[in-house]
Design a protein around this motif. Structure first.
Motif, PDB file in Angstrom:
ATOM      1  N   ARG A 272       0.825  -1.220   0.000  1.00 13.29           N
ATOM      2  CA  ARG A 272       0.000   0.000   0.000  1.00 13.29           C
ATOM      3  C   ARG A 272       0.856   1.265   0.000  1.00 13.29           C
ATOM      4  NH1 ARG A 272      -2.688  -4.844   0.677  1.00 13.29           N
ATOM      5  NH2 ARG A 272      -4.916  -4.507   0.302  1.00 13.29           N
ATOM      6  N   GLU A 273       2.147   1.127   0.348  1.00 13.64           N
ATOM      7  CA  GLU A 273       3.015   2.307   0.353  1.00 13.64           C
ATOM      8  C   GLU A 273       4.381   1.945  -0.216  1.00 13.64           C
ATOM      9  OE1 GLU A 273       3.399   3.793   4.331  1.00 13.64           O
ATOM     10  OE2 GLU A 273       3.216   1.799   5.201  1.00 13.64           O
ATOM     11  N   PHE A 274       4.980   2.952  -0.843  1.00 19.08           N
ATOM     12  CA  PHE A 274       6.269   2.768  -1.508  1.00 19.08           C
ATOM     13  C   PHE A 274       7.372   3.149  -0.531  1.00 19.08           C
ATOM     14  CE2 PHE A 274       9.774   4.161  -4.290  1.00 19.08           C
ATOM     15  CZ  PHE A 274       9.870   3.069  -5.142  1.00 19.08           C
ATOM     16  N   LYS A 275       7.777   2.192   0.291  1.00 23.69           N
ATOM     17  CA  LYS A 275       8.872   2.441   1.234  1.00 23.69           C
ATOM     18  C   LYS A 275       9.508   1.114   1.612  1.00 23.69           C
ATOM     19  CE  LYS A 275       6.541   2.261   5.704  1.00 23.69           C
ATOM     20  NZ  LYS A 275       6.220   2.979   6.954  1.00 23.69           N
ATOM     21  N   ALA A 276      10.725   1.190   2.110  1.00 26.54           N
ATOM     22  CA  ALA A 276      11.451  -0.021   2.483  1.00 26.54           C
ATOM     23  C   ALA A 276      10.693  -0.794   3.551  1.00 26.54           C
ATOM     24  CB  ALA A 276      12.849   0.339   2.985  1.00 26.54           C
ATOM     25  N   ASN A 277      10.638  -2.116   3.351  1.00 29.02           N
ATOM     26  CA  ASN A 277      10.023  -3.044   4.305  1.00 29.02           C
ATOM     27  C   ASN A 277       8.556  -2.719   4.609  1.00 29.02           C
ATOM     28  OD1 ASN A 277      12.512  -4.529   4.636  1.00 29.02           O
ATOM     29  ND2 ASN A 277      13.249  -2.770   5.809  1.00 29.02           N
ATOM     30  N   ALA A 278       7.860  -2.121   3.638  1.00 32.68           N
ATOM     31  CA  ALA A 278       6.416  -1.888   3.796  1.00 32.68           C
ATOM     32  C   ALA A 278       5.713  -3.240   3.871  1.00 32.68           C
ATOM     33  CB  ALA A 278       5.897  -1.090   2.595  1.00 32.68           C
ATOM     34  N   ASP A 279       4.589  -3.283   4.546  1.00 38.36           N
ATOM     35  CA  ASP A 279       3.803  -4.518   4.585  1.00 38.36           C
ATOM     36  C   ASP A 279       3.449  -4.912   3.158  1.00 38.36           C
ATOM     37  OD1 ASP A 279       3.867  -4.647   7.327  1.00 38.36           O
ATOM     38  OD2 ASP A 279       1.992  -3.542   7.587  1.00 38.36           O
ATOM     39  N   SER A 280       3.708  -6.157   2.818  1.00 40.10           N
ATOM     40  CA  SER A 280       3.472  -6.596   1.442  1.00 40.10           C
ATOM     41  C   SER A 280       2.874  -7.989   1.414  1.00 40.10           C
ATOM     42  CB  SER A 280       4.780  -6.572   0.646  1.00 40.10           C
ATOM     43  OG  SER A 280       5.722  -7.479   1.213  1.00 40.10           O
ATOM     44  N   ILE A 288      -4.858  -8.030  -7.887  1.00 37.64           N
ATOM     45  CA  ILE A 288      -4.182  -6.893  -7.238  1.00 37.64           C
ATOM     46  C   ILE A 288      -5.252  -6.020  -6.575  1.00 37.64           C
ATOM     47  CG2 ILE A 288      -2.793  -4.806  -7.602  1.00 37.64           C
ATOM     48  CD1 ILE A 288      -1.554  -6.244 -10.052  1.00 37.64           C
ATOM     49  N   PRO A 289      -5.171  -5.798  -5.257  1.00 36.61           N
ATOM     50  CA  PRO A 289      -6.184  -4.984  -4.572  1.00 36.61           C
ATOM     51  C   PRO A 289      -6.232  -3.561  -5.147  1.00 36.61           C
ATOM     52  CG  PRO A 289      -4.834  -6.184  -2.974  1.00 36.61           C
ATOM     53  CD  PRO A 289      -4.175  -6.344  -4.298  1.00 36.61           C
ATOM     54  N   ALA A 290      -7.418  -2.976  -5.155  1.00 31.99           N
ATOM     55  CA  ALA A 290      -7.623  -1.649  -5.745  1.00 31.99           C
ATOM     56  C   ALA A 290      -6.778  -0.575  -5.074  1.00 31.99           C
ATOM     57  CB  ALA A 290      -9.103  -1.277  -5.676  1.00 31.99           C
ATOM     58  N   ASP A 291      -6.448  -0.770  -3.775  1.00 27.79           N
ATOM     59  CA  ASP A 291      -5.687   0.264  -3.059  1.00 27.79           C
ATOM     60  C   ASP A 291      -4.202  -0.082  -2.935  1.00 27.79           C
ATOM     61  OD1 ASP A 291      -5.979  -1.891  -1.348  1.00 27.79           O
ATOM     62  OD2 ASP A 291      -6.287  -0.657   0.455  1.00 27.79           O
ATOM     63  N   ALA A 292      -3.728  -1.072  -3.714  1.00 31.41           N
ATOM     64  CA  ALA A 292      -2.329  -1.515  -3.622  1.00 31.41           C
ATOM     65  C   ALA A 292      -1.607  -1.334  -4.957  1.00 31.41           C
ATOM     66  CB  ALA A 292      -2.265  -2.977  -3.200  1.00 31.41           C
ATOM     67  N   MET A 293      -0.277  -1.395  -4.883  1.00 33.69           N
ATOM     68  CA  MET A 293       0.520  -1.296  -6.113  1.00 33.69           C
ATOM     69  C   MET A 293       1.514  -2.442  -6.178  1.00 33.69           C
ATOM     70  SD  MET A 293       2.630   2.099  -4.955  1.00 33.69           S
ATOM     71  CE  MET A 293       2.519   2.465  -3.213  1.00 33.69           C
ATOM     72  N   MET A 294       1.727  -2.957  -7.394  1.00 36.65           N
ATOM     73  CA  MET A 294       2.696  -4.031  -7.583  1.00 36.65           C
ATOM     74  C   MET A 294       4.086  -3.410  -7.666  1.00 36.65           C
ATOM     75  SD  MET A 294       2.708  -7.304 -10.147  1.00 36.65           S
ATOM     76  CE  MET A 294       3.074  -6.558 -11.728  1.00 36.65           C
ATOM     77  N   LEU A 295       4.983  -3.842  -6.772  1.00 34.50           N
ATOM     78  CA  LEU A 295       6.333  -3.274  -6.705  1.00 34.50           C
ATOM     79  C   LEU A 295       7.426  -4.274  -7.081  1.00 34.50           C
ATOM     80  CD1 LEU A 295       5.942  -1.139  -3.453  1.00 34.50           C
ATOM     81  CD2 LEU A 295       5.967  -0.329  -5.814  1.00 34.50           C
ATOM     82  N   ASP A 296       7.036  -5.530  -7.285  1.00 31.26           N
ATOM     83  CA  ASP A 296       7.989  -6.546  -7.740  1.00 31.26           C
ATOM     84  C   ASP A 296       7.189  -7.686  -8.350  1.00 31.26           C
ATOM     85  OD1 ASP A 296      10.458  -7.689  -8.210  1.00 31.26           O
ATOM     86  OD2 ASP A 296      10.799  -8.370  -6.157  1.00 31.26           O
ATOM     87  N   ILE A 297       7.834  -8.469  -9.217  1.00 36.19           N
ATOM     88  CA  ILE A 297       7.144  -9.652  -9.712  1.00 36.19           C
ATOM     89  C   ILE A 297       7.262 -10.748  -8.657  1.00 36.19           C
ATOM     90  CG2 ILE A 297       7.586  -8.971 -12.103  1.00 36.19           C
ATOM     91  CD1 ILE A 297       9.680 -11.215 -12.267  1.00 36.19           C
ATOM     92  N   GLY A 298       6.324 -11.671  -8.671  1.00 40.79           N
ATOM     93  CA  GLY A 298       6.255 -12.694  -7.625  1.00 40.79           C
ATOM     94  C   GLY A 298       7.079 -13.940  -7.919  1.00 40.79           C
ATOM     95  N   PRO A 299       7.089 -14.905  -6.975  1.00 35.52           N
ATOM     96  CA  PRO A 299       7.941 -16.104  -7.100  1.00 35.52           C
ATOM     97  C   PRO A 299       7.621 -16.979  -8.312  1.00 35.52           C
ATOM     98  CG  PRO A 299       6.542 -16.203  -5.117  1.00 35.52           C
ATOM     99  CD  PRO A 299       6.434 -14.822  -5.660  1.00 35.52           C
ATOM    100  N   LYS A 300       6.333 -17.102  -8.683  1.00 35.09           N
ATOM    101  CA  LYS A 300       6.002 -17.901  -9.883  1.00 35.09           C
ATOM    102  C   LYS A 300       6.572 -17.235 -11.126  1.00 35.09           C
ATOM    103  CE  LYS A 300       1.599 -19.731  -8.161  1.00 35.09           C
ATOM    104  NZ  LYS A 300       0.142 -19.558  -8.254  1.00 35.09           N
TER     105      LYS A 300
END
Length: 398
Positions: A272-280, A288-300
């Motif tokens: 939900r926020e662009f900062k180090a160690n943000a809850d993810s 992808i939740p409407a109030d969230a942003m994708m900041l990295d691709i996932g393990p798959k």
């Protein structure tokens, strides 16, 4: 590959005045050089020429002084850093043409190294003015270009001089051109390209060129969101250029027509926020939740990227897969970079990477030294990947 002359074609250099174009446009903070990589890259050429008795005259630019003498952009303070890297005395002249340059060159002995002031202090440098190139040429017998990173510019010191003096490629330029030929010129297939970064808009030409040349194109970073959105996927608050849907769909169509697999993420790490160690959390890209942003691709998605790297014989990489500057959103970039480095070390892969963020990302992953070649050239590397002519290279063709 076009034929170009190298230092191997230079025999008797004793006493010859060699105008050597180098890239000394290094990062400086609070008056101190913070990264000497570009100086280290050109050191072998400088020392080889000096060792063979040449009088080595360095031409370089620094910053964007717009044709005026700007004291904060003087190369004077850089001379000491070059001297330190070379472990060889480096003199400095307060201008690159005229009396100051002529007197400094006249005072040189065989093996001496002289750095001339910022070529861009003269407006005619960027205009590629013949008169200015002739003024530079007066101080040399031979021209050597070792600044691939400035080769996409047709300036007097990168292109004009090569028409006036016998012209050769330095060792860094030579290594770069050989690596690039292995990357996209005449690569061993399959060829996989990884392209990441924030915006598709800055890399449209690149993507259009690559889909015709590679077997698989991996899209990461903020760019992936734009591709996903163009497919009708809701990417929430992720960085996305929604207005490029038609362009992106066109690139997809070109990829399909060329038989190039387009590899997009299937899952992502969102916050939900662009900062180090943000809850993810890791979610499917369709969730992808409407109030969230994708900041990295996932393990798959990382597993898919690594599988493509394993299949490849050649890898070309430009741009990170996620927001690698802040943990934990560096995981995908680090994993893929380390996998590519392993494959390269085992002799299974030729890996060529370049572009500012890419170099930082590979250094962050601790694998820059393990790639076949990492280019420190930003704009020139990108324009080469886009298939555009590079004036400073083309003029060296024998």
């Amino acid at each position: 590959m076009p034929a170009f002359k190298t230092l191997d074609d230079l025999t008797d250099l004793s006493g010859k005045r060699v105008l050597l174009r180098v890239d000394l446009n290094v990062p400086v903070k609070d008056g101190k050089v913070t990264d000497t990589t570009r100086i280290e890259r050109v050191a072998p050429t400088i020392l080889e020429l000096s060792g063979k008795g040449a009088r080595v005259i360095l031409l370089a630019h620094f910053g964007r002084p717009d044709g005026k003498a700007v004291p904060s952009m003087s190369l004077g303070p850089i001379a000491g850093v070059v001297e330190s890297v070379l472990d060889h005395r480096v003199d400095f002249a307060a201008d690159c043409i005229g009396e100051a340059a002529r007197e400094a060159v006249a005072a040189m002995d065989n093996g001496d190294v002289l750095l001339l002031e910022n070529t861009r202090f003269h407006a005619d440098e960027e205009k590629n003015d013949r008169g200015f190139a002739e003024a530079l040429a007066k101080n040399g017998d031979i021209y050597v270009n070792d600044a691939f990173s400035a080769a996409h510019r047709a300036h007097a010191s990168t292109e004009g001089l090569a028409h006036l003096l016998p012209a050769y490629a330095g060792r860094t330029m030579q290594a770069e051109l050989i690596a690039l030929e292995k990357g996209l010129g005449k690569p061993t297939r399959p060829v996989v390209a990884i392209v990441g970064g924030a915006k598709v808009s800055s890399k449209i030409d690149l993507l259009k060129n690559l889909v015709k040349k590679v077997d698989a194109l991996v899209i990461g970073g903020g760019m992936a969101n734009t591709f996903l959105a163009a497919r009708g996927i809701d990417v929430g608050k992720s960085l996305c250029e929604h207005d490029l849907a038609v362009t992106v769909n066109g690139i997809e169509a070109e990829a399909t027509a060329a038989g190039c697999a387009l590899v997009l993420p299937v899952d992502g790490v969102v916050a939900r926020e662009f900062k180090a160690n943000a809850d993810s959390e890791t979610v499917d890209v369709t969730a992808i939740p409407a109030d969230a942003m994708m900041l990295d691709i996932g393990p798959k998605s990382v597993a898919s990227v690594n599988a493509w790297i394993s299949k490849a014989h050649t890898l070309v990489w430009n741009g990170p897969l996620g927001a690698f500057e802040i943990p934990p959103f560096d995981a995908a970039t680090v994993s893929a970079a380390r996998h590519a480095a392993r494959c390269t070390s085992e002799g299974l892969l030729v890996s060529v990477a370049g572009g500012g963020d890419t170099v930082s990302a590979l250094n962050h992953a601790g694998v820059a030294e393990s790639f076949t070649y990492v280019s420190t050239a930003g704009g020139a590397f990108l324009e080469w990947m886009e298939g555009k002519p590079l004036p400073g290279v083309d003029v060296l063709e024998a």
